[in-house]
Design an enzyme around this catalytic site. Structure first.
Site, PDB file in Angstrom:
ATOM      1  N   ASP A 198       0.838  -1.193   0.000  1.00  0.00           N
ATOM      2  CA  ASP A 198       0.000   0.000   0.000  1.00  0.00           C
ATOM      3  C   ASP A 198       0.877   1.250   0.000  1.00  0.00           C
ATOM      4  OD1 ASP A 198      -2.297  -1.531   0.128  1.00  0.00           O
ATOM      5  OD2 ASP A 198      -2.392  -1.465   2.320  1.00  0.00           O
ATOM      6  N   ARG A 199       0.287   2.367  -0.384  1.00  0.00           N
ATOM      7  CA  ARG A 199       1.018   3.637  -0.451  1.00  0.00           C
ATOM      8  C   ARG A 199       1.714   3.958   0.879  1.00  0.00           C
ATOM      9  NH1 ARG A 199       1.497   8.589  -2.942  1.00  0.00           N
ATOM     10  NH2 ARG A 199       1.530  10.394  -1.559  1.00  0.00           N
TER      11      ARG A 199
END
Length: 291
Positions: free
Chosen positions: A134-135
């Protein structure tokens, strides 16, 4: 650009097609070789998959060159390379960087920067990111340098031969020292992004171990036995210990402006050599400060 190729030695008499399957060449990869400009050679001569092999024959598979998707812009940027050879690229992703471009963040992703690295070094491959993060999540990412290598890594993931370990900070004091969360995960009906534990979801399993209990948080280690979207985040929220900073799943951002999750270890079998590979990564400064 020189195409990627692998050479195998036939251990017994068989049809070439059967031997290729045993060596892990998928039907999809075989079709790309056949129709995409690749070649299959036996003792230096091009043959079809119906060719009968003799023990000791040298089989060379020349994979067709791949191209980036036209929508992926190659961009300059810092690439923290942990390991690289003709088949694999292992890198460290910093927090607050997308693994691939999104509508909200179309530029500056890890994929954009890796595309530039591939261009600069004449690597004829599209992007095959085998372990996305994920970011907000930082740490180790595994990238395959062609379709066949990606398939081999995917098979390792399915067979649980690849191991990924994470460290996280979660709200509250986790009581048990070690335990396993086994709870199916599916998309939440009211959200495009959010997942939840639900009976009709996909099987998901996460192993948890407490490293240290702090006044307001627990510092834990996690091992993924499956790779569902948002798996760690959903499982921890499910047991009422959401990640610090993960406001999508109930965490608070008072002390950290991103989810406190870092991929610290990656263990796999090299898809060509068969060698066991192990990589480790230290926590980023922001998480280390809280620990």
């Amino acid at each position: 650009m020189k195409p990627f190729q692998l050479t195998y030695t036939a251990e017994s008499q068989s049809l070439l097609r059967e031997a290729l399957g045993e060596w892990g060449i998928s039907k999809r990869t075989l079709a790309s070789v056949k129709y995409g400009g690749g070649q299959i050679l036996v003792n230096g001569a091009e043959v079809t998959v119906r060719h009968p092999l003799e023990k000791g024959d040298a089989v060379t598979v020349i994979f067709p060159n791949e191209e980036h998707g036209k929508g992926l812009l190659a961009e300059d940027g810092n690439l923290d390379i942990v390991y690289e050879d003709d088949a694999l690229l292992i890198v460290e992703k910093p927090p607050l960087q997308n693994t691939i471009p999104s509508r909200e963040h179309p530029f500056g992703s890890l994929a954009n920067i890796v595309a530039k690295h591939f261009n600069d070094h004449g690597i004829p491959s599209t992007l095959h990111i085998a372990t996305r993060l994920d970011r907000d999540t930082s740490g180790l990412v595994c990238i395959a340098k062609n379709r066949h290598i990606h398939h081999m890594i995917s098979m390792q993931q399915q067979e649980k031969k690849m191991k990924r370990r994470y460290e996280a900070l979660v709200h509250g004091l986790v009581e048990k020292d070690e335990f396993t969360i086994t709870a199916p995960i599916g998309r939440k009906n009211t959200s495009i992004i959010e997942r939840e534990v639900r009976e009709d979801g996909q099987f998901a399993e996460t192993e948890v171990r407490v490293i240290k209990r702090l006044p307001d948080y627990s510092h834990i280690s996690l091992q993924l036995n499956t790779g569902r979207t948002h798996q760690i985040r959903v499982h921890l929220a499910h047991i009422a210990h959401p990640l610090v900073g993960d406001d999508l799943y109930g965490g608070k951002r008072e002390r950290l402006d991103r989810q406190a999750l870092h991929c610290t270890e990656l263990e796999l079998i090299h898809p060509v050599s068969g060698e066991k590979l192990f990589f480790s990564s230290s926590l980023n400064e922001d998480m280390q400060a809280l620990v």
